[in-house]
Design an enzyme around this catalytic site. Structure first.
Site, PDB file in Angstrom:
ATOM      1  N   TYR A  97      20.980  12.471 -41.690  1.00  0.00           N
ATOM      2  CA  TYR A  97      20.698  11.599 -40.713  1.00  0.00           C
ATOM      3  C   TYR A  97      21.624  10.351 -40.713  1.00  0.00           C
ATOM      4  CZ  TYR A  97      16.614  13.868 -38.116  1.00  0.00           C
ATOM      5  OH  TYR A  97      16.159  14.625 -37.228  1.00  0.00           O
ATOM      6  N   LYS A 138      18.004  23.833 -50.224  1.00  0.00           N
ATOM      7  CA  LYS A 138      18.802  24.914 -49.703  1.00  0.00           C
ATOM      8  C   LYS A 138      19.955  25.128 -51.105  1.00  0.00           C
ATOM      9  CE  LYS A 138      20.532  28.120 -47.238  1.00  0.00           C
ATOM     10  NZ  LYS A 138      20.089  29.573 -46.852  1.00  0.00           N
ATOM     11  N   ASP A 166      15.050  28.353 -45.493  1.00  0.00           N
ATOM     12  CA  ASP A 166      14.947  29.653 -44.586  1.00  0.00           C
ATOM     13  C   ASP A 166      13.655  30.385 -44.832  1.00  0.00           C
ATOM     14  OD1 ASP A 166      16.256  30.365 -47.164  1.00  0.00           O
ATOM     15  OD2 ASP A 166      17.548  31.665 -46.057  1.00  0.00           O
ATOM     16  N   ASP A 174      12.273  17.408 -40.531  1.00  0.00           N
ATOM     17  CA  ASP A 174      12.028  17.375 -38.957  1.00  0.00           C
ATOM     18  C   ASP A 174      12.010  18.634 -38.378  1.00  0.00           C
ATOM     19  OD1 ASP A 174      12.448  16.245 -36.307  1.00  0.00           O
ATOM     20  OD2 ASP A 174      14.487  17.355 -36.355  1.00  0.00           O
ATOM     21  N   ASP A 179       7.945  20.608 -37.208  1.00  0.00           N
ATOM     22  CA  ASP A 179       7.614  20.815 -35.693  1.00  0.00           C
ATOM     23  C   ASP A 179       7.108  22.152 -35.961  1.00  0.00           C
ATOM     24  OD1 ASP A 179       8.727  18.777 -34.544  1.00  0.00           O
ATOM     25  OD2 ASP A 179       9.769  19.969 -33.087  1.00  0.00           O
TER      26      ASP A 179
HETATM   27  C1  IPM Z   1      10.856  13.096 -35.022  1.00  0.00           C
HETATM   28  C2  IPM Z   1      11.891  13.392 -33.970  1.00  0.00           C
HETATM   29  C3  IPM Z   1      13.070  12.232 -34.163  1.00  0.00           C
HETATM   30  C4  IPM Z   1      13.882  12.906 -35.481  1.00  0.00           C
HETATM   31  C5  IPM Z   1      13.987  12.194 -33.214  1.00  0.00           C
HETATM   32  C6  IPM Z   1      13.297  11.649 -31.861  1.00  0.00           C
HETATM   33  C7  IPM Z   1      15.113  11.318 -33.550  1.00  0.00           C
HETATM   34  O1  IPM Z   1      12.411  14.457 -33.645  1.00  0.00           O
HETATM   35  O2  IPM Z   1      10.617  12.050 -35.183  1.00  0.00           O
HETATM   36  O3  IPM Z   1      10.808  14.295 -35.658  1.00  0.00           O
HETATM   37  O4  IPM Z   1      14.801  13.580 -35.449  1.00  0.00           O
HETATM   38  O5  IPM Z   1      13.540  12.607 -36.605  1.00  0.00           O
HETATM   39 MG    MG Z   2      11.259  16.054 -34.726  1.00  0.00          MG
END
Ligand code: IPM
Ligand code: MG
Length: 360
Positions: free
Chosen positions: A142, A193, A225, A249, A253
């Site tokens: 990032y 990885k 993975d 990230d 999710d």
């Molecule tokens: C998160 C989001 C952010 C990230 C985006 C919105 C920049 O997906 O906080 O997980 O990638 O960190």
């Molecule tokens: Mg995210």
């Protein structure tokens, strides 16, 4: 004796941010009154809303306010309106993380018994899941340099990002993970990885070394993975997962979805100064302004703020219990609606939470 007063910066942001923030603020206000401390809230522009007002997603005044606050409660940023804008709302979020040095992102994924059937996975797979993703937040791909779109000979362009971690960055995030595991079930899984990436080989080496300082915690390593697969195969094997910015990230999710709805998950981003507390979900522009949003992740982010930033543990417990109460009472926003439950909007969910805070 005067009651303790804390300064809280409120960055509601875009999309559903303002509506869920209204609920969270009301809940925090009520619980602070009930527990005898004072919260002083200061709203400030952030994200797309701030671009519209000032041209910048993170105006310097907003960052300065956050720096002098005890904690920051954030909603969500972004939306199609700013997708083609030269300054993106997401840049504000990254700027805030960098500006406050928020290197540790804690994303707990807990499956509440009331919502076991809301998950897209089978109840026996998800029931009892209680894991914590510790994501490194101010390094990795990032932020690594070089980064950009560069012209090469023959006029071809090349897009570049760089995944980089220094030993000290890996060490400090590892310590956060091991310390968190000590408060939980003493198990850390580091995700990398290392079969392909050099940066991951250093990651694995440093995490393994740091583990020696935490003999009561067991450490294992997974390739990313495989971790993605294990998370949906048998998520109960995990206690604390520690990983870099990009893998964290993605995996957070995925972990969120185990719980039934990403609308339930809070997060804390911590550094050496004030922390930022925000839901894992985004700004959901498709349902913004329709009173459909689930405010519970924002409310639970408020509980994390009470716990980690203000050390108001009893108040934090009480907010989390209020969330369980309203779920036990059958109130559900659309994202977690199930047969036989009572459908409510964002505002009504807020009213139910305030009522729950007055119950025993
Ligand atoms: C998160 C989001 C952010 C990230 C985006 C919105 C920049 O997906 O906080 O997980 O990638 O960190
Ligand atoms: Mg995210």
């Amino acid at each position: 004796m005067t009651a303790k007063t804390y300064a809280i910066a409120l960055l509601a942001g875009d999309g559903i941010g303002p509506e869920i923030m209204t609920v969270a603020q009301a809940v925090l206000m009520r619980v602070s009154q009930n527990f005898g401390f004072t919260l002083h809230f200061t709203p400030a522009p952030f994200g797309g809303q701030a671009i519209d007002l000032t041209g910048e997603p993170l105006p310097p005044e907003t960052l300065a306010l956050c720096r002098r606050s005890d904690a920051v409660l954030m909603g969500a940023v972004g939306g199609p309106k700013w997708d083609n804008h030269p300054r993106r709302p997401e840049q504000g979020l990254l700027g805030l993380r960098a500006g406050l040095g928020l290197y540790a992102n804690l994303r707990p994924a807990t499956v509440r018994p009331q919502l076991v059937n809301s998950s897209s996975l089978k109840p026996e797979i998800v029931s009892g899941v209680d894991l914590l993703v510790v994501r490194e937040l101010t390094g990795g791909i990032y932020f690594g340099q070089p980064q950009g779109i560069f012209s090469e000979k023959k006029g071809e362009r090349r897009g570049v990002n760089t995944m980089t971690y220094s030993e000290s960055e890996i060490e400090r995030i590892s310590r956060v993970a091991f310390q968190a595991a000590r408060q939980r079930r003493n198990q850390v899984t580091s995700v990398d990885k290392a079969n392909v990436l050099t940066v991951s080989q250093l990651w694995r080496e440093v995490v393994t070394k740091v583990a020696q300082d935490y003999p009561e915690v067991t450490l294992d390593h997974l390739y990313v993975d495989n971790a993605a697969m294990q998370l949906i195969r048998w998520p109960k094997q995990f206690d604390v997962l520690v990983t870099g910015n990009l893998f964290g990230d993605i995996l957070s999710d995925e972990a969120a979805m185990l719980t039934g709805s990403i609308g339930m998950l809070p997060s804390a981003s911590l550094g050496d100064g004030p922390g930022v507390f925000e839901p894992v979900h985004g700004s959901a522009p498709d349902i913004a302004g329709q009173d459909k949003a689930n405010p519970l992740a924002q409310v639970l982010s408020g509980a994390m703020l009470l716990r980690y930033a203000l050390q108001q543990t009893a108040a934090a417990d009480r907010v989390e219990r209020a969330v369980d109460q309203v779920l036990d009472q059958g109130y559900r926003t659309a994202d977690i609606m199930a047969p036989g439950m009572t459908a409510v909007g964002c505002t009504q969910m807020g009213e139910r939470l305030l009522a729950a805070l007055e119950e025993d």
